[in-house]
Design an enzyme around this catalytic site. Structure first.
Site, PDB file in Angstrom:
ATOM      1  N   VAL A  86       0.921  -1.065  -0.059  1.00  0.00           N
ATOM      2  CA  VAL A  86       0.097  -0.029  -0.040  1.00  0.00           C
ATOM      3  C   VAL A  86       0.996   1.169  -0.049  1.00  0.00           C
ATOM      4  CG1 VAL A  86      -1.556   1.347   1.414  1.00  0.00           C
ATOM      5  CG2 VAL A  86      -1.926  -1.401   0.957  1.00  0.00           C
ATOM      6  N   LEU A 110      -5.453  -2.010   2.508  1.00  0.00           N
ATOM      7  CA  LEU A 110      -5.011  -3.563   2.800  1.00  0.00           C
ATOM      8  C   LEU A 110      -6.456  -4.640   3.043  1.00  0.00           C
ATOM      9  CD1 LEU A 110      -3.159  -6.073   3.129  1.00  0.00           C
ATOM     10  CD2 LEU A 110      -2.897  -5.441   5.487  1.00  0.00           C
ATOM     11  N   ARG A 111      -6.985  -3.971   4.097  1.00  0.00           N
ATOM     12  CA  ARG A 111      -8.499  -4.988   4.196  1.00  0.00           C
ATOM     13  C   ARG A 111      -9.317  -4.962   2.819  1.00  0.00           C
ATOM     14  NH1 ARG A 111     -11.150  -6.932   8.444  1.00  0.00           N
ATOM     15  NH2 ARG A 111      -9.466  -6.593  10.055  1.00  0.00           N
ATOM     16  N   TYR A 161      -1.200 -10.663   9.871  1.00  0.00           N
ATOM     17  CA  TYR A 161      -2.100 -11.283   9.276  1.00  0.00           C
ATOM     18  C   TYR A 161      -2.790 -12.195   9.949  1.00  0.00           C
ATOM     19  CZ  TYR A 161       0.461  -9.530   5.486  1.00  0.00           C
ATOM     20  OH  TYR A 161       0.906  -8.411   4.473  1.00  0.00           O
ATOM     21  N   PHE A 186       8.150 -16.369  -1.001  1.00  0.00           N
ATOM     22  CA  PHE A 186       7.436 -16.010  -2.361  1.00  0.00           C
ATOM     23  C   PHE A 186       6.720 -14.643  -1.915  1.00  0.00           C
ATOM     24  CE2 PHE A 186       4.543 -18.813  -0.182  1.00  0.00           C
ATOM     25  CZ  PHE A 186       3.433 -18.449  -0.222  1.00  0.00           C
TER      26      PHE A 186
HETATM   27  C1  COA Z   1       1.540  -3.551   5.492  1.00  0.00           C
HETATM   28  C2  COA Z   1       0.485  -2.750   4.695  1.00  0.00           C
HETATM   29  C3  COA Z   1       0.250  -3.742   3.357  1.00  0.00           C
HETATM   30  C4  COA Z   1      -0.585  -2.322   5.362  1.00  0.00           C
HETATM   31  O1  COA Z   1      -1.710  -1.706   4.540  1.00  0.00           O
HETATM   32  P1  COA Z   1      -2.761  -0.558   5.223  1.00  0.00           P
HETATM   33  O2  COA Z   1      -3.667  -0.338   3.914  1.00  0.00           O
HETATM   34  O3  COA Z   1      -2.162   0.361   5.939  1.00  0.00           O
HETATM   35  O4  COA Z   1      -3.512  -1.476   5.950  1.00  0.00           O
HETATM   36  P2  COA Z   1      -5.065  -1.184   6.517  1.00  0.00           P
HETATM   37  O5  COA Z   1      -5.177   0.148   6.919  1.00  0.00           O
HETATM   38  O6  COA Z   1      -6.003  -2.115   5.733  1.00  0.00           O
HETATM   39  O7  COA Z   1      -4.974  -2.068   7.997  1.00  0.00           O
HETATM   40  C5  COA Z   1      -5.715  -3.477   8.007  1.00  0.00           C
HETATM   41  C6  COA Z   1      -5.247  -3.941   9.626  1.00  0.00           C
HETATM   42  O8  COA Z   1      -4.147  -4.262   9.575  1.00  0.00           O
HETATM   43  C7  COA Z   1      -3.597  -3.513  10.545  1.00  0.00           C
HETATM   44  N1  COA Z   1      -1.995  -3.427  10.365  1.00  0.00           N
HETATM   45  C8  COA Z   1      -1.916  -2.465   9.160  1.00  0.00           C
HETATM   46  N2  COA Z   1      -0.312  -2.554   9.200  1.00  0.00           N
HETATM   47  C9  COA Z   1      -0.114  -3.191  10.321  1.00  0.00           C
HETATM   48  C10 COA Z   1       1.339  -3.353  10.750  1.00  0.00           C
HETATM   49  N3  COA Z   1       2.583  -2.977  10.251  1.00  0.00           N
HETATM   50  N4  COA Z   1       1.453  -3.790  11.966  1.00  0.00           N
HETATM   51  C11 COA Z   1       0.411  -4.376  12.768  1.00  0.00           C
HETATM   52  N5  COA Z   1      -0.943  -4.164  12.231  1.00  0.00           N
HETATM   53  C12 COA Z   1      -1.012  -3.493  10.897  1.00  0.00           C
HETATM   54  C13 COA Z   1      -4.548  -2.327  10.830  1.00  0.00           C
HETATM   55  O9  COA Z   1      -4.301  -2.096  12.302  1.00  0.00           O
HETATM   56  C14 COA Z   1      -5.685  -2.746  10.459  1.00  0.00           C
HETATM   57  O10 COA Z   1      -6.293  -3.596  11.498  1.00  0.00           O
HETATM   58  P3  COA Z   1      -7.853  -3.577  11.753  1.00  0.00           P
HETATM   59  O11 COA Z   1      -8.565  -3.813  10.447  1.00  0.00           O
HETATM   60  O12 COA Z   1      -7.983  -5.191  12.372  1.00  0.00           O
HETATM   61  O13 COA Z   1      -8.476  -2.303  12.611  1.00  0.00           O
HETATM   62  C15 COA Z   1       1.447  -1.456   4.055  1.00  0.00           C
HETATM   63  O14 COA Z   1       1.829  -0.845   5.518  1.00  0.00           O
HETATM   64  C16 COA Z   1       2.805  -1.688   3.324  1.00  0.00           C
HETATM   65  O15 COA Z   1       2.459  -1.816   2.242  1.00  0.00           O
HETATM   66  N6  COA Z   1       3.814  -1.882   3.975  1.00  0.00           N
HETATM   67  C17 COA Z   1       5.198  -1.916   3.204  1.00  0.00           C
HETATM   68  C18 COA Z   1       5.262  -3.198   2.362  1.00  0.00           C
HETATM   69  C19 COA Z   1       4.900  -4.659   3.399  1.00  0.00           C
HETATM   70  O16 COA Z   1       5.282  -4.788   4.443  1.00  0.00           O
HETATM   71  N7  COA Z   1       3.877  -5.495   2.896  1.00  0.00           N
HETATM   72  C20 COA Z   1       3.477  -6.774   3.318  1.00  0.00           C
HETATM   73  C21 COA Z   1       4.144  -7.909   2.565  1.00  0.00           C
HETATM   74  S1  COA Z   1       4.012  -9.251   3.733  1.00  0.00           S
END
Ligand code: COA
Length: 397
Positions: free
Chosen positions: A84, A94-95, A123, A397
């Protein structure tokens, strides 16, 4: 107020997807690389989130084949490349992507979804539980000698790995078919590994390779104050191959340490006269599982003890949980929805964690993650869910 929506990715999105992935994962793929993941992407398995003309989120799932305890190989949706934009974090992007992606995964009837995670705290809420464990070991090579009971059968050759592609692929394939967590590895991933690009070496040398008829080890050496050999791929189909490859690695006289990420039950320490020369330097989760179809997944694996119980599985993300009667005889399970009262209550991420037997039912019960008032039944369930062959992630992956 921003407005965004989720849709399937198209060819026209590729440039924006590459930029978003590079920004979020802090790495650009070399331009000459043919991204192997594109070949493995499932039909309709790639989604993006757009705000106006901008792509602010991406996620996909790959069509993969996963081995489960008892050597059964199942189709699995491998969720990957989830990102994201830093400008749109923590607004539910993400959700929204996960809701859509898992709807597609369910429609395509995958019994299991899987992922490897950059962070451990995200997750569980989506029903994923860590199902394999990766343990980092460091061998103090200069002080390592082999136990007198360990044979020295030899059989290891020094090779150029690119000249032995078919043999390496065959060994890996034999291994992954009998190892829970093993993943089919398509030729494009082998091409990528054997291309051995400078950008992938992280300061290490080009590949060095040891080849045995039933195993191989690929490693790089890093020159610092001392020389360290880091084994980045090791597969042994037999204990003899495992011992022979370690004899070759311990024979690297100018190397101070040999490092490897392996699984907790790796017998390496028992090969040595002094097990203290193998130090555990890390332990992390590797493959995460989300059970999408509880009866199909529970019927697919084999068990180590008979079992008769009703499981109440809670799914806080989708509605894939419910109450299921599980009967196991001679390793084979029947599993059907039921209205009978439940003996065991657990969340669907915990079911993912115990599925390969790498995490213990009784330990999870002690942590209030599995609930059961019958201690004997819990012990029986713990035994039943173990696996003779320890679970190992095939590849990240
Ligand atoms: C991780 C990532 C995808 C989260 O995306 P986002 O759009 O900010 O997430 P959302 O707002 O949809 O959050 C969904 C839920 O996850 C939780 N969450 C999001 N990021 C989190 C984190 N880093 N640690 C813990 N919880 C997290 C939110 O609190 C939310 O919880 P809830 O719906 O139960 O209240 C984004 O921060 C990102 O792209 N990070 C860098 C790349 C990465 O790490 N990708 C994951 C690969 S495994």
């Amino acid at each position: 107020m921003s407005q965004w929506s989720v849709r399937s990715a198209t060819e026209d999105d590729q440039q924006a997807i590459t930029r978003l992935a590079a920004t979020c994962f802090v790495a650009y793929d070399p331009p000459e690389r043919r991204p192997p993941w594109q070949v493995m992407a499932a039909d309709e398995g790639s989604v993006v989130v757009t705000e106006g003309a901008e792509i602010v989120g991406m996620a996909r799932y790959l069509d993969m084949q996963l081995t489960v305890p008892g050597d059964n190989v199942l189709p699995v949706a491998g969720v990957s490349a989830v990102a994201v934009a830093p400008t749109h974090r923590r607004r539910g992007v993400l959700r929204a992507m996960y809701t859509e992606l898992h709807e597609r995964i369910a429609r395509a009837q995958y019994p299991i979804a899987a992922l490897t995670a950059t962070q451990g705290g995200i997750y569980g809420r989506f029903g994923y539980g860590p199902a394999t464990i990766e343990r980092g070991l460091s061998v103090q090579r200069r002080l390592a000698t082999f136990h007198h009971d360990v044979p020295d059968a030899g059989g290891v050759r020094l090779v150029a790995p690119g000249e032995h592609r078919e043999q390496l692929m065959d060994i890996y394939d034999r291994w992954r078919r009998v190892t829970p967590g093993g993943l089919e590895c398509p030729g494009v991933l082998w091409d990528d590994l054997l291309a051995d690009r400078e950008a992938d070496r992280d300061g290490g040398t080009a590949w060095f390779a040891f080849l045995h008829p039933d195993g191989y080890a690929l490693y790089r050496v890093r020159h610092g104050d001392t020389m360290v050999a880091r084994v980045e791929a090791m597969t042994a189909v037999t204990p003899d191959a495992h011992a022979a490859l370690w004899r070759a690695l311990v024979g690297l006289d100018l190397i101070e340490q040999v490092q490897i990420d392996t699984f907790p039950a790796d017998p390496l320490q028992y090969l040595l006269a002094d097990a203290r020369q193998v130090r555990t330097v890390s332990q992390v989760d590797a493959l995460w599982l989300r059970i999408m179809d509880v009866p199909a997944a529970l019927r697919a694996r084999r068990y180590l003890a008979d079992l008769d119980l009703v499981l109440e599985v809670r799914d806080g993300f989708r509605s894939d949980g419910g109450r299921f009667a599980l009967h196991v005889r001679d390793g084979v399970a029947g599993c059907t929805p039921t209205d009978e009262p439940a003996h065991v209550h657990l969340d669907i991420d915990v079911l993912g964690s115990i599925y390969f037997g790498a995490h213990s039912v009784t330990e999870l019960a002690a942590a209030h993650r599995v609930h059961c008032s019958d201690a004997e039944l819990l012990t029986q369930m713990d035994l039943a869910f173990r696996s003779v062959v320890p679970a190992v992630l095939g590849y990240h992956f």
